[in-house]
Design an enzyme around this catalytic site. Structure first.
Site, PDB file in Angstrom:
ATOM      1  N   GLY A 181       5.657  -1.880   4.818  1.00 57.16           N
ATOM      2  CA  GLY A 181       5.619  -0.425   4.703  1.00 57.16           C
ATOM      3  C   GLY A 181       4.393   0.206   5.330  1.00 57.16           C
ATOM      4  O   GLY A 181       3.572  -0.473   5.959  1.00 57.16           O
ATOM      5  N   GLN A 182       4.259   1.517   5.118  1.00 63.38           N
ATOM      6  CA  GLN A 182       3.157   2.279   5.720  1.00 63.38           C
ATOM      7  C   GLN A 182       1.808   1.703   5.304  1.00 63.38           C
ATOM      8  O   GLN A 182       0.928   1.484   6.130  1.00 63.38           O
ATOM      9  CB  GLN A 182       3.245   3.752   5.271  1.00 63.38           C
ATOM     10  N   LEU A 183       1.639   1.419   4.034  1.00 59.95           N
ATOM     11  CA  LEU A 183       0.370   0.869   3.555  1.00 59.95           C
ATOM     12  C   LEU A 183       0.297  -0.636   3.801  1.00 59.95           C
ATOM     13  O   LEU A 183      -0.709  -1.150   4.316  1.00 59.95           O
ATOM     14  CB  LEU A 183       0.209   1.165   2.055  1.00 59.95           C
ATOM     15  N   ASP A 241       8.666  -8.924   2.109  1.00 63.13           N
ATOM     16  CA  ASP A 241       9.382  -7.635   2.094  1.00 63.13           C
ATOM     17  C   ASP A 241      10.877  -7.952   2.081  1.00 63.13           C
ATOM     18  O   ASP A 241      11.264  -9.100   2.320  1.00 63.13           O
ATOM     19  CB  ASP A 241       9.023  -6.812   3.345  1.00 63.13           C
ATOM     20  N   ARG A 266      12.734  -6.541   4.271  1.00 65.39           N
ATOM     21  CA  ARG A 266      13.074  -6.522   5.708  1.00 65.39           C
ATOM     22  C   ARG A 266      12.104  -7.417   6.481  1.00 65.39           C
ATOM     23  O   ARG A 266      11.001  -7.692   6.009  1.00 65.39           O
ATOM     24  CB  ARG A 266      13.058  -5.091   6.248  1.00 65.39           C
ATOM     25  N   TYR A 291      10.156   9.446  -9.211  1.00 70.74           N
ATOM     26  CA  TYR A 291       9.030   8.652  -8.705  1.00 70.74           C
ATOM     27  C   TYR A 291       7.804   8.825  -9.617  1.00 70.74           C
ATOM     28  O   TYR A 291       7.189   7.846 -10.042  1.00 70.74           O
ATOM     29  CB  TYR A 291       8.723   9.132  -7.281  1.00 70.74           C
TER      30      TYR A 291
HETATM   31  P1  NAD Z   1       6.781   2.417   2.192  1.00 65.23           P
HETATM   32  O1  NAD Z   1       8.057   3.017   1.749  1.00 65.23           O
HETATM   33  O2  NAD Z   1       6.274   2.713   3.556  1.00 65.23           O
HETATM   34  O3  NAD Z   1       6.844   0.831   2.044  1.00 65.23           O
HETATM   35  C1  NAD Z   1       7.453   0.205   0.957  1.00 65.23           C
HETATM   36  C2  NAD Z   1       7.917  -1.167   1.417  1.00 65.23           C
HETATM   37  O4  NAD Z   1       8.589  -1.787   0.325  1.00 65.23           O
HETATM   38  C3  NAD Z   1       8.905  -1.116   2.580  1.00 65.23           C
HETATM   39  O5  NAD Z   1       8.494  -1.978   3.621  1.00 65.23           O
HETATM   40  C4  NAD Z   1      10.223  -1.583   1.980  1.00 65.23           C
HETATM   41  O6  NAD Z   1      11.020  -2.334   2.880  1.00 65.23           O
HETATM   42  C5  NAD Z   1       9.719  -2.443   0.834  1.00 65.23           C
HETATM   43  N1  NAD Z   1      10.716  -2.597  -0.212  1.00 65.23           N
HETATM   44  C6  NAD Z   1      11.604  -1.685  -0.681  1.00 65.23           C
HETATM   45  N2  NAD Z   1      12.376  -2.228  -1.624  1.00 65.23           N
HETATM   46  C7  NAD Z   1      11.961  -3.501  -1.788  1.00 65.23           C
HETATM   47  C8  NAD Z   1      12.365  -4.558  -2.622  1.00 65.23           C
HETATM   48  N3  NAD Z   1      13.374  -4.426  -3.485  1.00 65.23           N
HETATM   49  N4  NAD Z   1      11.717  -5.740  -2.529  1.00 65.23           N
HETATM   50  C9  NAD Z   1      10.703  -5.911  -1.642  1.00 65.23           C
HETATM   51  N5  NAD Z   1      10.286  -4.939  -0.802  1.00 65.23           N
HETATM   52  C10 NAD Z   1      10.909  -3.748  -0.883  1.00 65.23           C
HETATM   53  O7  NAD Z   1       5.689   2.796   1.099  1.00 65.23           O
HETATM   54  P2  NAD Z   1       4.100   2.874   1.280  1.00 65.23           P
HETATM   55  O8  NAD Z   1       3.770   4.230   1.736  1.00 65.23           O
HETATM   56  O9  NAD Z   1       3.632   1.715   2.067  1.00 65.23           O
HETATM   57  O10 NAD Z   1       3.641   2.773  -0.233  1.00 65.23           O
HETATM   58  C11 NAD Z   1       3.153   1.573  -0.789  1.00 65.23           C
HETATM   59  C12 NAD Z   1       2.814   1.821  -2.242  1.00 65.23           C
HETATM   60  O11 NAD Z   1       1.812   2.842  -2.331  1.00 65.23           O
HETATM   61  C13 NAD Z   1       3.992   2.300  -3.091  1.00 65.23           C
HETATM   62  O12 NAD Z   1       3.912   1.737  -4.375  1.00 65.23           O
HETATM   63  C14 NAD Z   1       3.776   3.784  -3.173  1.00 65.23           C
HETATM   64  O13 NAD Z   1       4.335   4.319  -4.335  1.00 65.23           O
HETATM   65  C15 NAD Z   1       2.264   3.871  -3.191  1.00 65.23           C
HETATM   66  N6  NAD Z   1       1.800   5.174  -2.721  1.00 65.23           N
HETATM   67  C16 NAD Z   1       1.974   5.547  -1.410  1.00 65.23           C
HETATM   68  C17 NAD Z   1       1.549   6.799  -0.999  1.00 65.23           C
HETATM   69  C18 NAD Z   1       1.741   7.257   0.426  1.00 65.23           C
HETATM   70  O14 NAD Z   1       1.396   8.404   0.746  1.00 65.23           O
HETATM   71  N7  NAD Z   1       2.240   6.430   1.321  1.00 65.23           N
HETATM   72  C19 NAD Z   1       0.931   7.667  -1.912  1.00 65.23           C
HETATM   73  C20 NAD Z   1       0.795   7.271  -3.238  1.00 65.23           C
HETATM   74  C21 NAD Z   1       1.214   6.004  -3.624  1.00 65.23           C
END
Ligand code: NAD
Length: 315
Positions: A11-13, A34, A36, A141
């Protein structure tokens, strides 16, 4: 020796945090996972496919790789969660409880799980929002993150699981596309600025939200995880903050580099979510307890993203 598993690493982070963790602990000591497949640099180290809702699959990976630390990042984010609330709840909760249960049963060293400013809601005081205040989230969420925070504190208090957490604001980076949050506009705007020199924002011009450059989010995460356990006095999740701005203000900043850049506003369902969140965050406890300090403000971040994105997109 630390053996780390990152769940939701694509994911993004995760795609950036995993690389930072590999720098820190050694490439072979950080297993990315992941639902994917891995792309780019992520694929240069250990990678496994894992559905975070599959507890047996998770247990097998922990055993096979001798994992003693987990970064559990997989989640359905704020805007996407509203399309299928029951699924978002199931995934966000089941996956966290799988991790916490296995951390307790297998005596893992440390767990990281991110929360979000989405734990706050319409009755939360909006400015300089305190660590402990009214929390009445009205997105699935936000509800799942608030419940998750309570579970984290519970597993720490009852079972001694060393679980640590941050309430991230909107995260902004350019190397990976965001996954369906309410602050995604602040990433999209940079792509559109370079591609079309204009952007239509899905939030109104004066929607202030707390934001953080991804490098600061990674630094905060690693600082928290490296901190002495006795300095971690909040076991639900820490407020962390770096900057707050509105779509109008980020557009003004982009205009300094691209004077012809134009922004228009067409708020959609995400406006209501944004309106329920704070404008700015008081993160004094993170600063006091483990010396948190951000390095990026809006201007420094904008310059770095525009320069980096030009290289990435070959402009
Ligand atoms: P994202 O949606 O970009 O990435 C999430 C990843 O989880 C994806 O690669 C997806 O394929 C994977 N995923 C989804 N379902 C899954 C499953 N069942 N099993 C395994 N992998 C699975 O999210 P992000 O932005 O990288 O966020 C990461 C964390 O940080 C999350 O918990 C999010 O709530 C938290 N967060 C993010 C932000 C933000 O602005 N990006 C802000 C606050 C908190």
């Amino acid at each position: 020796m630390e053996k780390v598993l990152v769940i939701g690493a694509c994911g993004q982070l995760g795609s950036e945090l995993t690389l930072a963790l590999r720098e820190l602990h050694g490439n072979d000591n950080v297993v990315a996972s992941d639902v994917r497949p891995a792309e780019g640099q992520l694929a240069d180290g250990p990678f496994v496919i894992l559905n975070a809702m599959d507890k047996e699959g998770l247990e097998e990976i922990i055993d096979n790789h001798g994992i003693n630390q987990i970064y559990h990042l997989a989640a359905i984010l704020s805007a996407k969660g509203e399309n299928d609330p029951k699924f978002a709840w199931d995934l966000n909760m089941t996956s966290l409880l799988n991790v916490l249960e296995l951390a307790r049963d297998k005596k893992l060293n440390k767990i990281y799980w991110p929360s979000s400013i989405a734990v706050f809601g319409p009755n939360t005081p909006k400015d300089n929002t305190h660590q402990n205040t009214i929390m009445d989230p009205n997105t699935v969420y936000g509800i799942s993150k608030l419940a998750g925070e309570r579970w984290c504190e519970y597993y720490f208090e009852k079972y001694g699981v060393d679980v640590r957490s941050l309430r991230y604001p909107g995260l902004i980076g350019y190397k990976a596309k965001p996954g369906g949050g309410t602050t995604d506009y602040a990433v999209d705007i940079f792509y559109k600025a370079l591609e079309e020199n204009k952007y239509e924002s899905f939030l109104s011009e004066d929607s202030y939200l707390p934001m953080m450059y991804i490098d600061d989010a990674i630094k905060a995460t690693i600082d928290l995880m490296q901190a002495d356990p006795k300095d971690i006095k909040v076991r639900s999740s820490y407020n962390v903050s770096a900057m707050s701005f509105s779509p109008k203000e980020i557009a003004e900043e982009i205009k300094k580099a691209s004077p012809g850049f134009e922004i228009s506003y067409n708020p959609d369902f995400r406006q209501k979510i944004a309106d329920s969140w704070p404008n700015s965050i008081d993160d004094s406890e993170a600063r006091d307890h483990w010396n948190w300090k951000p390095s990026y403000d809006l201007s420094k971040m904008t310059t770095e993203i525009l320069d980096g994105l030009k290289q990435l997109l070959h402009y």
